[in-house]
Design a protein around this motif. Structure first.
Motif, PDB file in Angstrom:
ATOM      1  N   SER A   1       0.841  -0.831  -0.489  1.00 18.72           N
ATOM      2  CA  SER A   1      -0.087   0.504  -0.400  1.00 18.72           C
ATOM      3  C   SER A   1       0.604   1.332   0.052  1.00 18.72           C
ATOM      4  O   SER A   1       2.194   0.771   0.376  1.00 18.72           O
ATOM      5  N   THR A   2       0.192   2.740  -0.400  1.00 25.83           N
ATOM      6  CA  THR A   2       1.437   3.343  -0.355  1.00 25.83           C
ATOM      7  C   THR A   2       1.565   4.201   0.589  1.00 25.83           C
ATOM      8  O   THR A   2       2.683   4.832   1.069  1.00 25.83           O
ATOM      9  N   GLY A   3       0.002   4.055   1.751  1.00 28.26           N
ATOM     10  CA  GLY A   3       0.608   4.313   2.963  1.00 28.26           C
ATOM     11  C   GLY A   3       1.840   3.531   3.897  1.00 28.26           C
ATOM     12  O   GLY A   3       2.324   4.574   4.972  1.00 28.26           O
ATOM     13  N   LEU A   4       1.936   2.683   3.722  1.00 27.09           N
ATOM     14  CA  LEU A   4       3.261   1.585   3.919  1.00 27.09           C
ATOM     15  C   LEU A   4       4.938   2.332   3.123  1.00 27.09           C
ATOM     16  O   LEU A   4       5.748   2.284   4.340  1.00 27.09           O
TER      17      LEU A   4
ATOM     18  N   ILE B   1       7.589   4.036   5.226  1.00 24.96           N
ATOM     19  CA  ILE B   1       8.715   3.189   5.339  1.00 24.96           C
ATOM     20  C   ILE B   1      10.489   4.302   4.438  1.00 24.96           C
ATOM     21  O   ILE B   1      11.072   3.898   5.173  1.00 24.96           O
ATOM     22  N   TYR B   2       9.598   5.083   3.874  1.00 25.02           N
ATOM     23  CA  TYR B   2      10.237   6.241   3.842  1.00 25.02           C
ATOM     24  C   TYR B   2      10.438   6.921   4.435  1.00 25.02           C
ATOM     25  O   TYR B   2      11.654   7.181   4.797  1.00 25.02           O
ATOM     26  N   PHE B   3       9.524   7.240   5.326  1.00 22.05           N
ATOM     27  CA  PHE B   3      10.111   8.396   6.615  1.00 22.05           C
ATOM     28  C   PHE B   3      11.533   7.520   7.633  1.00 22.05           C
ATOM     29  O   PHE B   3      11.215   7.886   8.396  1.00 22.05           O
TER      30      PHE B   3
ATOM     31  N   TYR C   1       6.972   5.234  -7.382  1.00 18.27           N
ATOM     32  CA  TYR C   1       5.941   4.710  -7.410  1.00 18.27           C
ATOM     33  C   TYR C   1       5.499   5.177  -8.419  1.00 18.27           C
ATOM     34  O   TYR C   1       4.269   5.104  -9.241  1.00 18.27           O
ATOM     35  N   ASP C   2       6.262   6.246  -9.651  1.00 23.28           N
ATOM     36  CA  ASP C   2       5.870   5.972 -11.067  1.00 23.28           C
ATOM     37  C   ASP C   2       5.920   5.290 -12.180  1.00 23.28           C
ATOM     38  O   ASP C   2       4.805   5.062 -12.374  1.00 23.28           O
TER      39      ASP C   2
END
Length: 56
Positions: free
Chosen positions: A9-12, A16-18, A48-49
């Motif tokens: 998911s995008t939220g995960l 992870i990025y932060f 993401y792209d």
């Protein structure tokens, strides 16, 4: 990155990025933080792209 584990998911991905950015800020010096942040940002933006290419 998402293909290795299936659908992530995008939220995960944001969490992870932060976490990676925070680890760079806590354990690295200023140069490592700046260069690492730029590299990690490019990697996540490219992932993401390529994952959401049909949405554009």
């Amino acid at each position: 990155m998402a293909k290795a584990f299936g659908e992530v998911s995008t939220g995960l991905l944001i969490v992870i990025y932060f976490i990676i950015i925070a680890a760079l800020g806590i354990f690295g010096d200023l140069f490592t933080f700046i260069v690492g942040s730029l590299i990690i940002t490019l990697i996540f933006a490219n992932g993401y792209d390529s994952e959401h290419l049909g949405d554009h």
